[in-house]
Design an enzyme around this catalytic site. Structure first.
Site, PDB file in Angstrom:
ATOM      1  N   GLN A  78       0.837  -1.190   0.000  1.00 29.49           N
ATOM      2  CA  GLN A  78       0.000   0.000   0.000  1.00 29.49           C
ATOM      3  C   GLN A  78       0.877   1.246   0.000  1.00 29.49           C
ATOM      4  OE1 GLN A  78      -3.664  -0.195   1.400  1.00 29.49           O
ATOM      5  NE2 GLN A  78      -3.982   1.919   0.851  1.00 29.49           N
ATOM      6  N   PHE A  79       1.305   1.672  -1.185  1.00 28.60           N
ATOM      7  CA  PHE A  79       2.189   2.831  -1.275  1.00 28.60           C
ATOM      8  C   PHE A  79       1.533   4.101  -0.768  1.00 28.60           C
ATOM      9  CE2 PHE A  79      -0.117   3.611  -5.151  1.00 28.60           C
ATOM     10  CZ  PHE A  79      -0.021   4.977  -5.360  1.00 28.60           C
ATOM     11  N   THR A  80       0.206   4.147  -0.737  1.00 28.32           N
ATOM     12  CA  THR A  80      -0.480   5.372  -0.301  1.00 28.32           C
ATOM     13  C   THR A  80      -0.279   5.673   1.180  1.00 28.32           C
ATOM     14  OG1 THR A  80      -2.579   4.209   0.043  1.00 28.32           O
ATOM     15  CG2 THR A  80      -2.218   5.208  -2.129  1.00 28.32           C
TER      16      THR A  80
END
Length: 149
Positions: A78-80
């Site tokens: 989850q890069f966010t």
């Protein structure tokens, strides 16, 4: 490296309508990787998550770890988690590590967890995923290997 750790009754991840990872009772981990992360960050976060005492003991106190309860683990990239919204209303992802470099660290994190737990379910790195989480408690813990919070 950052993680949103949720104690779950169950969790699953789907890509294109197909379930690619699914667990029963255990932990769902949303994992974000920063451009400054190293294997030290992986080791720190892996140890913290696997030994985090957020499962109830016989007295109803959060005193047991994933290992103690023989729970399952689902790890979803989850890069966010590195979205910075301190300026304006559109997140900046300048601190997030992307592409193949991030995938290498993600895969190493999963490997190290598997070395201890055996089976670890995952999402698909870089894919558009649909994650279903049945939070137990709810219990949600935020972790950061740089200890910024």
């Amino acid at each position: 490296m950052r993680a949103v750790v949720q104690r779950v009754k169950s969790s699953k991840v789907q890509v294109d309508g197909k379930v690619i990872g699914s667990i029963e009772a255990g932990l769902n981990v949303l994992l974000g990787i920063c451009k400054d992360d190293t294997k030290d960050d992986i080791a720190y976060l892996k140890d913290k998550i696997i030994n985090l005492r957020i499962f109830e003991d016989e007295d109803g106190k959060m005193n047991k770890s994933l290992l103690d309860v023989k729970g399952e683990l689902l790890v979803v990239s989850q890069f966010t988690l590195y979205g910075d919204v301190r300026k304006g209303k559109r997140p900046s992802f300048i601190e997030a590590l992307g592409g193949d470099e991030a995938n290498v660290l993600y895969e190493e994190f999963v490997k190290q967890c598997k070395d201890i737990l055996g089976n670890v379910e995952t999402g698909e790195f870089g894919a558009d995923m649909e994650v279903t989480i049945i939070n137990d408690g709810p219990v949600t813990i935020l972790l950061d290997s740089k200890k910024t919070f």
